[in-house]
Scaffold this active site. Structure first.
Site, PDB file in Angstrom:
ATOM      1  CD  GLN A   1     -14.437  51.013   1.277  1.00  0.00           C
ATOM      2  OE1 GLN A   1     -14.971  51.509   0.296  1.00  0.00           O
ATOM      3  NE2 GLN A   1     -14.823  49.861   1.781  1.00  0.00           N
TER       4      GLN A   1
ATOM      5  CG  HIS B   1     -14.797  42.666   1.521  1.00  0.00           C
ATOM      6  ND1 HIS B   1     -15.973  43.294   1.197  1.00  0.00           N
ATOM      7  CD2 HIS B   1     -15.053  41.936   2.637  1.00  0.00           C
ATOM      8  CE1 HIS B   1     -16.911  42.943   2.070  1.00  0.00           C
ATOM      9  NE2 HIS B   1     -16.373  42.122   2.947  1.00  0.00           N
ATOM     10  CG  MET B   2      -7.596  44.116  -0.866  1.00  0.00           C
ATOM     11  SD  MET B   2      -7.669  45.450   0.345  1.00  0.00           S
ATOM     12  CE  MET B   2      -6.970  46.796  -0.593  1.00  0.00           C
ATOM     13  CB  ALA B   3     -11.000  42.988  -6.034  1.00  0.00           C
ATOM     14  CG  ASP B   4     -15.330  45.782  -4.302  1.00  0.00           C
ATOM     15  OD1 ASP B   4     -15.238  45.184  -5.383  1.00  0.00           O
ATOM     16  OD2 ASP B   4     -16.245  45.576  -3.485  1.00  0.00           O
TER      17      ASP B   4
ATOM     18  CG  HIS C   1     -19.615  47.109  -4.385  1.00  0.00           C
ATOM     19  ND1 HIS C   1     -20.562  46.377  -3.701  1.00  0.00           N
ATOM     20  CD2 HIS C   1     -19.691  48.358  -3.880  1.00  0.00           C
ATOM     21  CE1 HIS C   1     -21.182  47.160  -2.837  1.00  0.00           C
ATOM     22  NE2 HIS C   1     -20.672  48.366  -2.918  1.00  0.00           N
TER      23      HIS C   1
END
Length: 348
Positions: free
Chosen positions: A101, A286-289, A312
């Site tokens: 990330q 998860h991916m939006a973060d 988050h």
């Protein structure tokens, strides 16, 4: 002048550090982060955070102060962005996915193709599993015009780690905006159920439970069984992902642990996927973060939707706004949250 970030803002965790370091390295702007993980039971920098900082420093010849275990203050001043082949070892079961990330946006704007071999935990708690990063994260990045791949060499679970993955990235001139508010129609559901240093039936039972849960919704899934005996310790898990005719990809995952039946692991992963599918959101939480950073860097207006507006997500949008001249807007509609931003069209 350094960007000053309060590490206790919002969710107050490692995400603030990861996003701040990535943007500092990318933009060549110094950053000072204070109160790092101040609200956590074990405040300050932990080994996996230090690894991310050290690798970002290696890639940018950065001047760093406060990079030590338990430190709640960090100063990071990048110099020159580099590229090439690198190897890093987190030294614990710290998450490889969280290191990715931090590094992914830096690598995409590096002056030449870069390859980084990372050793640590591939499937650990409080982080996306490596298969999620391989089959959801990288596919969503493709929509922004990014070329990043993750090759799994060996799995590593808590507490011993020892997993290994190779991250490869091609430089991009500019990322392109993504507009996708609705998931679309499911074209295919795939998955991987793995078991390391455990009987094969563990992976098989996880997959069977996931398939059964999905079938209740009239959904078929092709879930591969992966059984290995090359780990430093035992572990298991499931990642399932759905692809739509609109080109969207969402995922659901669950990790095995001592005393948790394999059937529960499989069922949990399927339920997470189903929950997002029901909202017809274009990306999962998860991916939006992670996606908001690429939306802000891209050229033009991006719009996505997700099933949940997590702390988050809110925190990440706030941190990005401290570095870039962007302003995110969110709106709840029909059981999902739409996120919109005019990207800066960043290029090196």
């Amino acid at each position: 002048m350094a960007v000053r970030i309060d590490g206790s803002y919002g969710e107050g965790g490692g995400q603030i550090l990861r996003t701040s370091i990535a943007l500092s390295a990318l933009l060549g702007r110094p950053v000072e982060i204070v109160n790092i993980r101040a609200k956590r039971a074990n405040p300050g920098l932990q080994p996996q955070h230090l690894t991310g900082v050290k690798v970002a420093a290696l890639l940018t010849d950065a001047e760093v102060k406060g990079a030590e275990k338990g430190s709640t203050r960090l100063y990071f001043e990048p110099k020159t962005l580099k590229c090439g082949n690198f190897s890093i070892d987190i030294g614990t079961a710290g998450s490889i996915s969280l290191i990715v990330q931090t590094l992914a946006p830096i690598l995409l704007y590096a002056p030449c193709p870069t390859q980084i071999t990372v050793t640590g935990g591939t499937d650990v708690a409080w982080a996306p599993p490596i298969d999620y990063m391989r089959f959801v994260f990288t596919k969503v990045l493709e929509r922004f015009g990014a070329k990043l791949s993750i090759e799994l060499i060996r799995r590593g679970h808590y507490p011993r780690g020892g997993g290994r993955a190779v991250v490869r990235a091609e430089p991009v001139k500019r990322l392109k905006a993504v507009e996708s508010e609705e998931f679309g129609n499911v074209v295919k559901i795939s998955g991987i159920s793995h078991a390391v240093n455990l009987p094969p039936h563990v992976a098989e039972r996880q997959a069977k439970a996931a398939r059964e849960e999905l079938s209740k919704m009239g959904l078929d899934a092709d879930i591969a069984i992966e059984v290995r005996n090359d780990g430093l310790g035992p572990g298991s898990g499931v990642v399932i992902w759905a692809v739509s005719d609109a080109g969207n990809v969402i995922g659901g995952d669950s990790l095995g642990e001592r005393g948790k039946p394999a059937e529960t692991v499989g069922k949990e992963a399927a339920q997470k996927l189903i929950a997002v599918l029901k909202t017809r959101a274009s990306v999962d939480p998860h991916m939006a973060d992670m996606a908001v950073l690429y939306m802000a860097l891209a050229e033009g207006r991006s719009r996505i939707s997700t099933s949940e507006e997590t702390m988050h997500l809110k925190t990440n949008m706030y941190i990005i706004e401290q570095f870039l001249r962007v302003k995110f807007s969110t709106m709840e509609k029909a059981g999902r949250y739409t996120i919109e931003v005019e990207g800066v069209g960043y290029n090196r």
